[in-house]
Design a protein around this motif. Structure first.
Motif, mmCIF file in Angstrom:
data_model
loop_
_atom_site.group_PDB
_atom_site.id
_atom_site.type_symbol
_atom_site.label_atom_id
_atom_site.label_comp_id
_atom_site.label_asym_id
_atom_site.label_seq_id
_atom_site.Cartn_x
_atom_site.Cartn_y
_atom_site.Cartn_z
ATOM 1 N N PHE A 39 0.841 -1.192 0.000
ATOM 2 C CA PHE A 39 0.000 0.000 0.000
ATOM 3 C C PHE A 39 0.873 1.237 0.000
ATOM 4 O O PHE A 39 1.981 1.225 0.538
ATOM 5 C CB PHE A 39 -0.914 0.022 1.238
ATOM 6 N N ASP A 40 0.376 2.334 -0.586
ATOM 7 C CA ASP A 40 1.118 3.588 -0.581
ATOM 8 C C ASP A 40 1.143 4.218 0.809
ATOM 9 O O ASP A 40 2.081 4.912 1.162
ATOM 10 C CB ASP A 40 0.519 4.577 -1.580
ATOM 11 N N GLN A 41 0.093 4.005 1.571
ATOM 12 C CA GLN A 41 0.055 4.497 2.944
ATOM 13 C C GLN A 41 -0.662 3.471 3.802
ATOM 14 O O GLN A 41 -1.476 2.696 3.314
ATOM 15 C CB GLN A 41 -0.626 5.856 3.042
ATOM 16 N N ALA A 42 -0.342 3.450 5.089
ATOM 17 C CA ALA A 42 -0.912 2.455 5.995
ATOM 18 C C ALA A 42 -2.085 3.002 6.797
ATOM 19 O O ALA A 42 -2.997 2.266 7.147
ATOM 20 C CB ALA A 42 0.160 1.945 6.951
ATOM 21 N N VAL A 43 -2.066 4.293 7.074
ATOM 22 C CA VAL A 43 -3.060 4.885 7.967
ATOM 23 C C VAL A 43 -3.632 6.140 7.322
ATOM 24 O O VAL A 43 -2.947 6.853 6.607
ATOM 25 C CB VAL A 43 -2.393 5.243 9.323
ATOM 26 N N PHE A 44 -4.907 6.389 7.578
ATOM 27 C CA PHE A 44 -5.510 7.642 7.163
ATOM 28 C C PHE A 44 -6.246 8.227 8.354
ATOM 29 O O PHE A 44 -6.533 7.539 9.328
ATOM 30 C CB PHE A 44 -6.451 7.451 5.959
ATOM 31 N N ARG A 45 -6.530 9.508 8.300
ATOM 32 C CA ARG A 45 -7.271 10.182 9.370
ATOM 33 C C ARG A 45 -8.745 10.218 8.997
ATOM 34 O O ARG A 45 -9.114 10.669 7.918
ATOM 35 C CB ARG A 45 -6.766 11.605 9.567
ATOM 36 N N GLY A 46 -9.569 9.701 9.901
ATOM 37 C CA GLY A 46 -11.005 9.698 9.674
ATOM 38 C C GLY A 46 -11.593 11.083 9.845
ATOM 39 O O GLY A 46 -10.893 12.048 10.164
ATOM 40 N N ALA A 47 -12.895 11.190 9.664
ATOM 41 C CA ALA A 47 -13.590 12.473 9.815
ATOM 42 C C ALA A 47 -13.435 13.026 11.224
ATOM 43 O O ALA A 47 -13.424 14.240 11.421
ATOM 44 C CB ALA A 47 -15.064 12.312 9.465
ATOM 45 N N ASP A 48 -13.292 12.117 12.196
ATOM 46 C CA ASP A 48 -13.126 12.558 13.581
ATOM 47 C C ASP A 48 -11.673 12.892 13.920
ATOM 48 O O ASP A 48 -11.362 13.275 15.040
ATOM 49 C CB ASP A 48 -13.650 11.488 14.536
ATOM 50 N N GLY A 49 -10.768 12.748 12.940
ATOM 51 C CA GLY A 49 -9.367 13.071 13.153
ATOM 52 C C GLY A 49 -8.533 11.940 13.732
ATOM 53 O O GLY A 49 -7.329 12.073 13.883
ATOM 54 N N LYS A 50 -9.165 10.821 14.045
ATOM 55 C CA LYS A 50 -8.436 9.689 14.617
ATOM 56 C C LYS A 50 -7.820 8.846 13.503
ATOM 57 O O LYS A 50 -8.432 8.662 12.453
ATOM 58 C CB LYS A 50 -9.366 8.816 15.454
ATOM 59 N N PRO A 51 -6.603 8.320 13.740
ATOM 60 C CA PRO A 51 -5.990 7.473 12.718
ATOM 61 C C PRO A 51 -6.693 6.120 12.629
ATOM 62 O O PRO A 51 -7.133 5.559 13.631
ATOM 63 C CB PRO A 51 -4.548 7.309 13.205
ATOM 64 N N ALA A 52 -6.812 5.614 11.415
ATOM 65 C CA ALA A 52 -7.429 4.306 11.174
ATOM 66 C C ALA A 52 -6.671 3.634 10.034
ATOM 67 O O ALA A 52 -6.141 4.313 9.155
ATOM 68 C CB ALA A 52 -8.901 4.477 10.802
#
Length: 151
Positions: A39-52
Protein backbone atom coordinates in the motif's frame (compact mmCIF):
# COMPACT_ATOMS: atom_id res chain seq x y z
CA UNK A 1 16.40 -23.33 7.38
CA UNK A 2 13.00 -24.83 8.19
CA UNK A 3 11.53 -21.36 8.74
CA UNK A 4 12.78 -20.29 5.31
CA UNK A 5 11.20 -23.29 3.61
CA UNK A 6 7.88 -22.81 5.43
CA UNK A 7 7.86 -19.07 4.67
CA UNK A 8 8.40 -19.76 0.98
CA UNK A 9 5.65 -22.42 0.89
CA UNK A 10 3.25 -20.10 2.73
CA UNK A 11 4.05 -17.23 0.37
CA UNK A 12 3.32 -19.44 -2.66
CA UNK A 13 0.06 -20.67 -1.06
CA UNK A 14 -1.17 -17.13 -0.33
CA UNK A 15 -0.33 -15.98 -3.87
CA UNK A 16 -2.27 -18.94 -5.35
CA UNK A 17 -5.23 -18.60 -2.98
CA UNK A 18 -8.61 -17.19 -4.08
CA UNK A 19 -8.13 -14.25 -1.68
CA UNK A 20 -6.43 -12.27 -4.46
CA UNK A 21 -3.62 -11.04 -2.21
CA UNK A 22 0.09 -10.68 -3.01
CA UNK A 23 2.52 -12.14 -0.47
CA UNK A 24 6.25 -11.49 -0.11
CA UNK A 25 8.92 -13.30 1.88
CA UNK A 26 11.91 -11.91 3.74
CA UNK A 27 14.76 -13.98 5.16
CA UNK A 28 17.67 -13.03 7.40
CA UNK A 29 20.01 -15.09 9.56
CA UNK A 30 17.55 -15.61 12.44
CA UNK A 31 14.05 -15.46 10.98
CA UNK A 32 11.85 -15.60 7.92
CA UNK A 33 8.83 -13.35 7.54
CA UNK A 34 5.89 -13.47 5.14
CA UNK A 35 4.19 -10.14 4.49
CA UNK A 36 0.90 -9.64 2.65
CA UNK A 37 -0.13 -6.72 0.46
CA UNK A 38 1.44 -3.46 -0.57
CA UNK A 39 0.00 0.00 0.00
CA UNK A 40 1.12 3.59 -0.58
CA UNK A 41 0.05 4.50 2.94
CA UNK A 42 -0.91 2.46 6.00
CA UNK A 43 -3.06 4.89 7.97
CA UNK A 44 -5.51 7.64 7.16
CA UNK A 45 -7.27 10.18 9.37
CA UNK A 46 -11.01 9.70 9.67
CA UNK A 47 -13.59 12.47 9.82
CA UNK A 48 -13.13 12.56 13.58
CA UNK A 49 -9.37 13.07 13.15
CA UNK A 50 -8.44 9.69 14.62
CA UNK A 51 -5.99 7.47 12.72
CA UNK A 52 -7.43 4.31 11.17
CA UNK A 53 -5.91 1.62 8.96
CA UNK A 54 -6.51 1.87 5.22
CA UNK A 55 -9.49 -0.43 4.34
CA UNK A 56 -7.33 -2.93 2.43
CA UNK A 57 -4.99 -3.26 5.40
CA UNK A 58 -7.90 -3.72 7.78
CA UNK A 59 -9.14 -6.59 5.58
CA UNK A 60 -5.72 -8.29 5.67
CA UNK A 61 -5.43 -7.88 9.46
CA UNK A 62 -8.89 -9.37 9.91
CA UNK A 63 -8.21 -12.23 7.48
CA UNK A 64 -4.97 -13.40 9.08
CA UNK A 65 -5.15 -12.24 12.73
CA UNK A 66 -6.65 -14.39 15.49
CA UNK A 67 -10.24 -13.45 16.16
CA UNK A 68 -13.32 -14.84 17.73
CA UNK A 69 -15.52 -17.22 15.69
CA UNK A 70 -13.77 -16.82 12.34
CA UNK A 71 -12.50 -19.55 9.99
CA UNK A 72 -9.16 -20.89 11.21
CA UNK A 73 -7.79 -21.52 7.71
CA UNK A 74 -8.51 -18.45 5.56
CA UNK A 75 -6.74 -19.92 2.51
CA UNK A 76 -8.98 -22.96 2.37
CA UNK A 77 -12.43 -23.23 3.88
CA UNK A 78 -12.61 -27.07 3.75
CA UNK A 79 -12.69 -29.17 6.92
CA UNK A 80 -9.53 -30.61 8.38
CA UNK A 81 -8.71 -34.26 7.90
CA UNK A 82 -7.73 -36.34 10.92
CA UNK A 83 -3.96 -36.33 10.26
CA UNK A 84 -3.83 -32.60 9.73
CA UNK A 85 -6.17 -32.08 12.68
CA UNK A 86 -3.78 -33.94 15.00
CA UNK A 87 -0.85 -31.93 13.67
CA UNK A 88 -2.84 -28.74 14.15
CA UNK A 89 -3.68 -29.61 17.74
CA UNK A 90 0.00 -30.33 18.50
CA UNK A 91 0.99 -26.97 16.94
CA UNK A 92 -1.74 -25.18 18.87
CA UNK A 93 -0.56 -26.64 22.19
CA UNK A 94 3.06 -25.78 21.35
CA UNK A 95 2.07 -22.23 20.41
CA UNK A 96 -0.05 -21.72 23.54
CA UNK A 97 2.80 -22.94 25.73
CA UNK A 98 5.36 -20.63 24.09
CA UNK A 99 2.96 -17.68 24.08
CA UNK A 100 2.12 -18.21 27.76
CA UNK A 101 5.81 -18.21 28.68
CA UNK A 102 6.34 -14.83 27.02
CA UNK A 103 3.03 -12.98 27.33
CA UNK A 104 0.55 -14.88 29.52
CA UNK A 105 -2.42 -17.08 28.68
CA UNK A 106 -4.39 -16.71 25.45
CA UNK A 107 -8.15 -16.18 25.72
CA UNK A 108 -9.96 -19.51 25.38
CA UNK A 109 -12.33 -18.43 22.61
CA UNK A 110 -9.64 -16.80 20.47
CA UNK A 111 -8.66 -18.97 17.52
CA UNK A 112 -5.17 -18.56 16.09
CA UNK A 113 -5.33 -18.99 12.32
CA UNK A 114 -3.16 -21.17 10.11
CA UNK A 115 -2.62 -22.40 6.58
CA UNK A 116 -2.33 -25.97 5.35
CA UNK A 117 0.46 -26.21 2.80
CA UNK A 118 -0.03 -27.67 0.24
CA UNK A 119 -3.75 -27.17 0.79
CA UNK A 120 -5.09 -30.45 -0.62
CA UNK A 121 -2.36 -32.85 0.53
CA UNK A 122 -3.02 -35.45 3.24
CA UNK A 123 0.42 -34.76 4.71
CA UNK A 124 0.02 -30.97 4.61
CA UNK A 125 2.15 -28.83 6.89
CA UNK A 126 0.24 -26.59 9.30
CA UNK A 127 1.79 -23.12 9.38
CA UNK A 128 0.38 -20.81 12.09
CA UNK A 129 -0.10 -17.07 11.55
CA UNK A 130 0.71 -14.33 14.05
CA UNK A 131 -2.10 -13.77 16.53
CA UNK A 132 -1.84 -10.04 16.05
CA UNK A 133 -0.36 -9.14 12.65
CA UNK A 134 1.41 -5.80 12.45
CA UNK A 135 1.84 -3.30 9.65
CA UNK A 136 5.44 -3.03 8.49
CA UNK A 137 6.37 0.13 6.64
CA UNK A 138 9.01 -0.40 3.99
CA UNK A 139 11.07 2.52 2.64
CA UNK A 140 10.43 3.22 -1.01
CA UNK A 141 13.92 4.45 -1.85
CA UNK A 142 16.78 2.06 -1.27
CA UNK A 143 20.03 3.13 0.31
CA UNK A 144 22.00 1.49 -2.49
CA UNK A 145 19.96 3.50 -4.99
CA UNK A 146 21.45 6.69 -3.52
CA UNK A 147 24.92 5.49 -4.48
CA UNK A 148 24.05 4.20 -7.96
CA UNK A 149 26.03 5.55 -10.89
CA UNK A 150 23.86 7.72 -13.11
CA UNK A 151 24.73 9.23 -16.47
Amino acid sequence: EEAGVLAHELCVAINKSPLGLKAYEYHDRTQSIVTVGGFDQAVFRGADGKPAPVPGIARILQTFGAEFDTPEDPLQRAGLERVVGNQLEARRQQFNQQFAQRHGQTPGMMKPKFARVPPDAKNAKVIPFDIQPTVIEVPKKTISGSFAWRR
